[in-house]
Motif scaffolding. Structure first.
Motif, PDB file in Angstrom:
ATOM      1  N   GLY A   1       0.831  -1.201   0.000  1.00 30.46           N
ATOM      2  CA  GLY A   1       0.000   0.000   0.000  1.00 30.46           C
ATOM      3  C   GLY A   1       0.870   1.257   0.000  1.00 30.46           C
ATOM      4  O   GLY A   1       2.094   1.208   0.156  1.00 30.46           O
TER       5      GLY A   1
ATOM      6  N   TYR B  88       1.408  10.310   8.044  1.00 31.56           N
ATOM      7  CA  TYR B  88       2.641  11.109   7.940  1.00 31.56           C
ATOM      8  C   TYR B  88       3.208  11.393   9.327  1.00 31.56           C
ATOM      9  O   TYR B  88       4.427  11.353   9.530  1.00 31.56           O
ATOM     10  CB  TYR B  88       2.398  12.447   7.225  1.00 31.56           C
TER      11      TYR B  88
ATOM     12  N   LYS C 255      -7.128   3.191  -4.405  1.00 31.33           N
ATOM     13  CA  LYS C 255      -8.159   4.145  -4.790  1.00 31.33           C
ATOM     14  C   LYS C 255      -8.365   4.140  -6.304  1.00 31.33           C
ATOM     15  O   LYS C 255      -9.437   4.455  -6.796  1.00 31.33           O
ATOM     16  CB  LYS C 255      -7.793   5.555  -4.298  1.00 31.33           C
TER      17      LYS C 255
HETATM   18  N1  PMP Z   1      -2.336   8.457   1.550  1.00 32.11           N
HETATM   19  C1  PMP Z   1      -3.549   9.018   1.561  1.00 32.11           C
HETATM   20  C2  PMP Z   1      -3.674  10.502   1.359  1.00 32.11           C
HETATM   21  C3  PMP Z   1      -4.683   8.232   1.777  1.00 32.11           C
HETATM   22  O1  PMP Z   1      -5.880   8.810   1.843  1.00 32.11           O
HETATM   23  C4  PMP Z   1      -4.532   6.845   1.962  1.00 32.11           C
HETATM   24  C5  PMP Z   1      -5.722   5.964   2.123  1.00 32.11           C
HETATM   25  N2  PMP Z   1      -5.988   5.387   0.850  1.00 32.11           N
HETATM   26  C6  PMP Z   1      -3.245   6.305   1.943  1.00 32.11           C
HETATM   27  C7  PMP Z   1      -2.173   7.138   1.744  1.00 32.11           C
HETATM   28  C8  PMP Z   1      -3.008   4.859   2.187  1.00 32.11           C
HETATM   29  O2  PMP Z   1      -3.097   4.139   1.016  1.00 32.11           O
HETATM   30  P1  PMP Z   1      -3.006   2.518   0.998  1.00 32.11           P
HETATM   31  O3  PMP Z   1      -4.360   2.038   1.381  1.00 32.11           O
HETATM   32  O4  PMP Z   1      -2.621   2.206  -0.391  1.00 32.11           O
HETATM   33  O5  PMP Z   1      -1.975   2.138   2.005  1.00 32.11           O
END
Ligand code: PMP
Ligand code: GLN
Length: 386
Positions: A94, A123, A233
């Motif tokens: 992810g 973050y 997404k």
């Molecule tokens: N960054 C942002 C701004 C998010 O909204 C999200 C949630 N999709 C993520 C990172 C984490 O993404 P993932 O599910 O691919 O770990």
């Protein structure tokens, strides 16, 4: 307390908390941002056949070569950005692991990490894992949208800054930063030799015919930008956890070093399925974006009709609403009450900030849901005015 002090503020995420409240009260979950429909059928079939076909052991550490190639091709096609799939693309668990791996791999203890407030919670947690020091630059309301506080940007980014984390399209506000704001960030990062971690997971959810512009395309930025995206997404597969990071080889190597010991590898059978999707399913993505823009309009108008103040969403899955016209000043309290009171879950924007004051009233609704679900949620929210 056994949890180390630098992580105690992150014990439970707001998304987990609000999703749990939604389950407890049988509420419609417009809190956590995930779609309630599936991605392209051929991609789902590809994943099934990978599993039944025996692709169930460790994939290569940096990711399946064909997926790295597909990611490189996709960025070349969509943004004119060329990356070497062998040294400049890394597949992660992810976007979340791309964020954590990059900050742990690039930030020395005590170095500063600048985030744009409101900021996605990962973050802050990843900065804390790295031992970095978080600094914030706020967005400021400008009519029904938000823009970057460029004076604060200039005052906050310094030679102490190791990394600036950029997120446009922006979670939670739905802001797409203007070309001038991106240029301001680029200029200040070049002046202070700062690396930009550009979280572009909503790159394909920019509405109204506006193009998505990556900061990596600005002069002098490709060499200092790590660009993050994710299948979650783009293809409605938040549970697959296939993300990626691309950038100059030495920056990607820093992320890879940390990533190897976070998860080693991830998502074996899903990587070929995402490869298939990136190579062939972009028409599906473009249709999904049109549907999502319509859902944005549906919920924004309905919330406005109920009496909320509604901010304009230019991209993402989210709309931010101001409940003060309805008599609610505290967005966090409202979000704790909503599931039980009206049967809808949302998340408070205060969960994404250090400086609560300008944000404490705002509530974020996720609208990547079937029309009938949105319509029912709106009908329930209407009862707030009874
Ligand atoms: N960054 C942002 C701004 C998010 O909204 C999200 C949630 N999709 C993520 C990172 C984490 O993404 P993932 O599910 O691919 O770990
Ligand atoms: N990115 C999604 C959101 O912002 C989900 C986050 C999560 O559950 N950690 O709602």
């Amino acid at each position: 307390m056994p949890t180390v002090s630098r992580l105690t503020p992150y014990a439970t995420t707001i998304f987990a908390e609000m999703s749990q409240l939604a389950v407890t009260h049988g509420a419609i979950n417009l809190g956590q941002g995930f779609p309630d429909t599936d991605g392209p059928a051929s991609m789902l079939a590809a994943a099934c056949s990978q599993i039944t076909g025996g692709n169930n052991q460790y994939p290569p550490g940096p990711g399946v070569p064909l997926l790295r190639q597909a990611v490189a091709d996709h960025q070349s096609r969509c943004h004119g950005l060329d990356y070497d799939p062998d040294t400049e693309v890394l597949i992660t668990v992810g976007a979340t692991e791309a964020i954590a791996g990059s900050l742990v791999g690039l930030v020395e203890p005590g170095a500063e990490v600048v985030v744009i407030e409101p900021y996605y919670d990962a973050y802050a947690a990843a900065t804390a894992m790295a031992g970095g020091v978080r600094r914030t630059v706020p967005l400021v309301a400008d009519g029904d949208t938000f823009t970057l506080d460029r004076d604060a940007l200039a005052a906050t980014v310094s030679d102490r800054t190791a990394v600036l984390v950029l997120n446009s399209p922006h979670n939670p506000t739905g802001t797409v930063l203007s070309a001038d704001d991106l240029q301001a960030i680029a200029s200040v990062c070049i002046a202070h030799d700062v690396i930009v971690l550009s979280d572009e997971v909503y790159e394909h959810q920019v509405f109204d015919g506006r193009p998505h512009r990556s900061i990596a395309t600005l002069p002098g930025m490709r060499e200092r930008t790590l660009r993050i995206s994710s299948a979650a997404k783009t293809f409605n597969v938040t549970g697959w956890k296939v993300g990626w990071v691309s950038g100059p080889a030495e920056l990607v190597a820093a992320t890879r070093t940390a990533k190897q010991f976070m998860s080693f590898v991830g998502s074996g059978p899903f990587q070929p399925a995402v490869t298939h999707a990136l190579n062939t399913q972009m028409p599906w993505v473009h249709q999904a974006r049109e549907d999502l823009a319509r859902k944005r309009d549906l919920i924004s108008e309905a919330l406005r009709n109920i009496g909320f103040g509604v901010h304009h969403t230019a991209g993402t899955f989210f709309v931010c609403a101001d409940p003060r016209p309805l008599g609610y000043r505290d967005g966090e309290q409202l979000c704790r009450d909503l599931p039980q009171r009206v049967g809808v879950a949302a998340v408070p924007v205060s969960a994404f900030v250090d400086n609560a004051e300008p944000w404490s009233h705002l509530v974020r609704f996720a609208f990547a849901k079937r029309d009938e679900v949105l319509t029912e949620a709106v009908a329930r929210l209407q009862t707030l005015t009874d």
